[in-house]
Design a protein around this motif. Structure first.
Motif, PDB file in Angstrom:
ATOM      1  N   ALA A  26     -56.619 -20.946  53.291  1.00 49.82           N
ATOM      2  CA  ALA A  26     -55.350 -20.745  52.242  1.00 49.82           C
ATOM      3  C   ALA A  26     -53.971 -21.355  53.252  1.00 49.82           C
ATOM      4  O   ALA A  26     -53.313 -22.035  52.846  1.00 49.82           O
ATOM      5  CB  ALA A  26     -55.053 -19.745  51.570  1.00 49.82           C
ATOM      6  N   SER A  27     -53.957 -20.621  54.365  1.00 48.90           N
ATOM      7  CA  SER A  27     -52.819 -21.051  55.197  1.00 48.90           C
ATOM      8  C   SER A  27     -53.009 -22.319  55.734  1.00 48.90           C
ATOM      9  O   SER A  27     -52.026 -23.005  55.745  1.00 48.90           O
ATOM     10  CB  SER A  27     -53.016 -20.060  56.694  1.00 48.90           C
ATOM     11  N   MET A  28     -54.216 -22.957  55.975  1.00 42.89           N
ATOM     12  CA  MET A  28     -54.502 -24.281  56.367  1.00 42.89           C
ATOM     13  C   MET A  28     -53.882 -25.176  55.160  1.00 42.89           C
ATOM     14  O   MET A  28     -53.462 -26.223  55.286  1.00 42.89           O
ATOM     15  CB  MET A  28     -55.714 -24.457  56.856  1.00 42.89           C
ATOM     16  N   GLU A  29     -54.421 -25.136  53.996  1.00 42.34           N
ATOM     17  CA  GLU A  29     -53.958 -25.583  52.931  1.00 42.34           C
ATOM     18  C   GLU A  29     -52.399 -25.605  52.562  1.00 42.34           C
ATOM     19  O   GLU A  29     -51.692 -26.605  52.399  1.00 42.34           O
ATOM     20  CB  GLU A  29     -54.499 -25.195  51.683  1.00 42.34           C
ATOM     21  N   ASN A  30     -51.695 -24.272  52.904  1.00 43.04           N
ATOM     22  CA  ASN A  30     -50.274 -24.399  53.026  1.00 43.04           C
ATOM     23  C   ASN A  30     -49.484 -25.226  53.643  1.00 43.04           C
ATOM     24  O   ASN A  30     -48.387 -25.469  53.503  1.00 43.04           O
ATOM     25  CB  ASN A  30     -49.957 -22.963  52.839  1.00 43.04           C
ATOM     26  N   VAL A  31     -50.041 -25.622  54.933  1.00 40.84           N
ATOM     27  CA  VAL A  31     -49.527 -26.539  55.915  1.00 40.84           C
ATOM     28  C   VAL A  31     -49.279 -27.784  55.326  1.00 40.84           C
ATOM     29  O   VAL A  31     -48.301 -28.298  55.586  1.00 40.84           O
ATOM     30  CB  VAL A  31     -50.506 -26.503  57.264  1.00 40.84           C
TER      31      VAL A  31
END
Length: 214
Positions: free
Chosen positions: A146-151
């Motif tokens: 999810a953090s990768m998507e949020n980037v």
């Protein structure tokens, strides 16, 4: 224990959230290549990059802890220290049962509202993953994904979801610290003191000086 967890209402989130990996961000140009748009997002949002780095570092340290625990078990087995091996196994299994029980109960408390793409994909097998003590790993991997998507997407809703999942991880980490890490430190210290010959001295006290004994 439920009071320790903030409740995130599912109605607060869009129905189509989180976006699939193939979807574009609303503020993105449709003609912009995916790789270039991702690079621009990274350059414009250093805070998201830092959060993503910390999440990946936490996942790596979590995996390293598992590897070191397995190495310790193998070392005890090779050295035929079956007593220490049994104690460590009880600590590891007991902590895993405790944390995965709470993890499953919290998923159930959230009415199994899978808030990340990874959790939605693994939802049919979520119960089996917790039975085989893999649920905590899924939580860590879901936050990292999810953090990768949020980037790329830079969404406030996704940021809220990540914080919600991290809060669960922190509480589960406290459970693990008290049920596994602290007793494991005591076990390792007792082994080290026993190997150095300190344990009998600590328990019985130093020998009396020569000539002063009975």
């Amino acid at each position: 224990m439920a009071e320790l967890r903030p409740r995130l209402s599912v109605e607060e989130l869009p129905d189509a959230w989180p976006p699939s990996p193939g979807e574009e961000s609303p503020d993105q140009e449709s003609s912009s290549p995916i790789g270039w748009s991702f690079i621009k997002s990274c350059m414009s949002k250093p805070k998201s990059i830092w959060s993503f780095f910390l999440d990946m570092l936490g996942l790596a340290l979590f995996v390293l802890d598992i590897v070191l625990d397995f190495k310790t078990l193998v070392t005890f087995g090779v050295n035929r220290e079956y007593g220490h091996l049994a104690v460590l196994l009880v600590l590891l299994v007991g902590s895993a049962v405790l944390t995965h029980t709470f993890s499953w109960l919290w998923y159930k408390d959230d009415e199994f509202s899978m808030m990340t793409n990874l959790e939605r994909i693994l939802y049919p097998n979520l119960g089996f993953l917790h039975i085989f003590h893999l649920g905590i790993y899924i939580r860590h991997a879901a936050v990292a994904a999810a953090s990768m998507e949020n980037v790329r997407f830079q969404s406030e809703e996704l940021t809220k979801i990540i914080k919600y999942r991290k809060h669960d991880q922190r509480i589960l980490g406290i459970f693990e610290a008290y049920s596994e890490s602290a007793p494991q430190v005591v076990l390792m210290l007792s082994i080290a003191l026993s190997d150095d010959g300190w344990t009998p001295t600590v328990l019985t006290g130093p020998d009396p000086p020569q000539g002063f004994g009975p």
